[in-house]
Every structure is written in structure tokens, then in C-alpha cells.
Design an enzyme around this catalytic site. Structure first.
Site, short mmCIF file in Angstrom:
data_model
loop_
_atom_site.label_atom_id
_atom_site.label_comp_id
_atom_site.label_asym_id
_atom_site.label_seq_id
_atom_site.Cartn_x
_atom_site.Cartn_y
_atom_site.Cartn_z
N CYS A 1 12.25 -16.80 21.96
CA CYS A 1 13.08 -17.51 20.99
C CYS A 1 12.39 -18.73 20.38
CB CYS A 1 14.40 -17.92 21.64
SG CYS A 1 15.36 -16.53 22.26
N HIS B 1 17.24 -23.19 17.03
CA HIS B 1 17.39 -21.78 17.42
C HIS B 1 18.87 -21.52 17.68
CE1 HIS B 1 17.37 -18.09 19.58
NE2 HIS B 1 17.51 -18.65 20.77
N ASN C 1 22.53 -14.53 18.76
CA ASN C 1 21.18 -14.99 19.07
C ASN C 1 20.20 -13.90 18.67
OD1 ASN C 1 18.71 -15.58 20.30
ND2 ASN C 1 19.62 -16.31 22.20
#
Length: 330
Positions: free
Chosen positions: A114, A255, A285
Site C-alpha cells: 500500500c 492511502h 482499500n
């Protein structure tokens, strides 16, 4: 010798057509729309079908970014693909190069989960600053649905699939104002997409490990604690390197992992809610895609304007985390 800077001149994004909302998840696992929304801020996520490819999503996002930047695939010197879920374990950046027809570009994958987009942004900047390349296409893309255990309610509610891309170009004025990157392998077991080997005997006394990758596992509490503590710190350090204070930041672009993390980081940095970019309610996500996806959406909505100062931060498996302070546009 004249110093070469970088500018981020174009953005693009793509998501699969299929989506799964929270109500649909209640048919798979014991959960509820209220539980998911309250704890994560996520309402739906887009999911790739079996026939979809990461490279195809990346190419759609890349074409949009190139068009906005006003350059062609033949102008690209380097393609960087930040991903943890390539179509091919050997990498997918070269597939993107071929599909784009970017025949002058060298291409390779970069894996930092990520954090991948931020790590890729800093990596791309070094190639430009040294004068080696002038036009770099940076793609963040992941299809995490391939590796989710859809019976694990702790993780299946979180992840979605997407691709985002930006074009970085050599520029007289450097728009990457500061950055800081960090890693801590002692916390590697908090978030994993692990390989499991089964011993296979080829000949007497000659064994190899053959197997496959297991579904994603995560210690949610530890990851939350890590992000809330480390992300404000790394943004502060990047701002210090940029010789800026937090009040000069126009947009906080984190993020898109969990709305509670976004809120907690903003509160610690004393950044008002209206400066926080958030679209995870609609996408979940999306790992390395989440920052460029949110960036592209905000640019096309007219929120992010030329010269705006953006504090971006990625964090995730590794554990890895980092921040980049940049100005949008030339």
C-alpha cells in the site's frame, strides 16, 4: 550544471465495472452495513472478474494520464508499476509497455504494497533529477480480490480493485518538495500475503518447496496503531525536508485504508476535515492504486488545482510507510 526538477502533469484512473456493496457482503459473511461503515467508512468496492487483467486496468488509467499531460506513449522513457498483484509473478510492467505501444520505454515492477505509489513516486523522481529520463509513467494498480478470503470478515470487507496513473516530467522548477520513506521488517507479520510451500521430493535426498500463496491475513489493531502513530510523524519529517509547515498544505492525501485512520492522522496534524481527500467509501482499500485513484478523482472534480501543495502518505505491508510533499502541475 542546471538542476533538473520534476512536475506531475497528468493523472488517470480505472476501476472494474462490477461492484459489491456492504449489503451484498452480508450474504457472504456475518456482518452488517452499519458495522462495516462505522468501523471503516467503506460502503462498496469494485471487483475484477476472472477474465479481467491488471495490465488492462493500468492501460486505461495510463492513457488518461498521458492525455492530460499532453504526451504520447512514444514519449515515455520509463514505466514504473507499483503493485503486489501482477498478472504474472515475473511482473506486469512490460505488458503495460506493450499494450500502450510505448516502445522507447524501459519498464519494471516495484513492490511496496500500500506504500507502493509513494515509493514509486520517489523512485521515478530520482531518474528524472539525475537527467537519465525526462518522461516517466508511474502506475499504482492492484487486484486484491484475487487474494482475499471471502469467508474472513476481518479482511473481505476492506479491499477493492483499481488502477491509477500519473505522468512525471522533467521541469525547471522542482515540484517534489520533500519526502521521507520508512520500513520496519520486525512488524512484517502484521499484514501478509504469504507463500506456503509443500515439500516435494524429486529424488532421494533432493526436495523442493512447491505451493501457492495464501489469502491475505492482517492484525487490524496493530496496523491501525502503527498507521495512526507513524503516518503523522513521517509527514512531519517530509514537511521539514520541504521547509514547509502544516498550515501551508492544501490537501492531505492518504492511502485510503480506513476512514478512522484518515480522521486520526488529520487530527494529529491539526489539518481541517475539508482539506482531507477521501473516496474510500466507494472503492475500499485498493492498495497501491488508492492514492493515484483519489488524486485523479480530486483533480477531475476541480478540487486540486495547479500549484496546490499536497501531503501524500502511503502505509502498509512490510511494514512500509512514507510521505511525499508535492505541488500539482507544472
Amino acid at each position: 550544471m542546471q538542476q533538473i526538477g520534476i512536475a506531475i502533469t497528468g493523472s488517470g484512473s480505472a476501476v472494474p465495472a462490477t461492484f459489491l456493496d456492504n449489503q451484498g457482503l452480508t450474504e457472504l459473511v456475518e456482518t452488517s452495513d452499519e458495522w462495516i461503515t462505522t468501523r471503516t467508512g467503506i460502503r462498496q468496492r469494485h471487483l475484477a472478474k476472472a477474465g479481467d487483467s491488471l495490465a488492462e486496468l493500468a492501460v486505461i488509467a495510463s492513457h488518461q494520464a498521458l492525455t492530460m499531460a499532453g504526451i504520447t506513449p512514444q514519449d515515455i522513457d520509463l514505466i514504473l508499476l507499483a503493485t503486489s498483484t501482477p498478472d504474472d509473478l515475473f511482473g506486469s510492467a512490460c505488458q503495460i509497455q506493450a499494450k500502450l505501444g510505448a516502445n522507447r520505454a524501459v519498464a519494471f515492477d516495484l513492490t511496496a504494497a500500500c506504500s507502493g505509489f509513494v515509493f514509486g513516486l520517489v523512485t521515478a523522481a530520482q531518474f528524472i533529477r539525475t537527467g537519465v529520463y525526462h518522461n516517466v509513467l508511474l502506475v499504482g494498480a492492484d487486484i486484491l480480490s484475487r487474494w482475499v478470503d471471502w469467508q474472513d470478515r476481518r479482511t473481505c470487507v476492506l479491499f477493492g480493485d483499481a488502477a491509477g496513473a500519473v505522468v512525471l516530467q522533467a521541469n525547471p522548477r522542482d515540484r517534489l518538495l520533500g519526502f521521507e520513506l520508512k520500513s520496519d521488517g520486525t512488524q512484517n507479520n502484521c499484514l501478509n500475503l504469504a507463500y506456503k510451500a509443500n515439500s516435494t521430493e524429486l529424488l532421494s535426498g533432493v526436495c523442493v518447496g512447491q505451493g501457492s500463496f495464501l489469502p491475505i491475513t492482517m492484525n487490524g489493531k496493530e496496523v491501525y496503531r502503527f498507521a495512526v502513530q507513524k503516518v503523522p510523524e513521517v509527514i512531519d519529517k517530509a514537511l521539514f525536508r520541504a521547509n514547509l509547515c502544516v498550515e501551508q498544505v492544501d490537501w492531505l492525501l492518504l492511502h485510503q485504508a480506513n476512514q478512522r485512520i484518515l480522521d486520526a492522522v488529520a487530527q494529529r496534524l491539526k489539518i481541517p476535515e475539508d482539506k482531507v481527500i477521501s473516496n474510500l467509501a466507494y472503492y475500499g482499500n485498493t492498495s497501491a492504486a488508492s492514492i493515484p485513484l483519489a488524486l485523479d478523482e480530486a483533480v477531475r472534480q476541480g478540487k486540486i488545482k495547479s500549484n496546490n501543495i499536497i501531503a501524500a502518505s502511503g502505509f502498509g505491508a512490510g511494514l512500509t510507510w512514507g510521505a511525499a510533499i508535492f505541488q500539482w502541475g507544472r
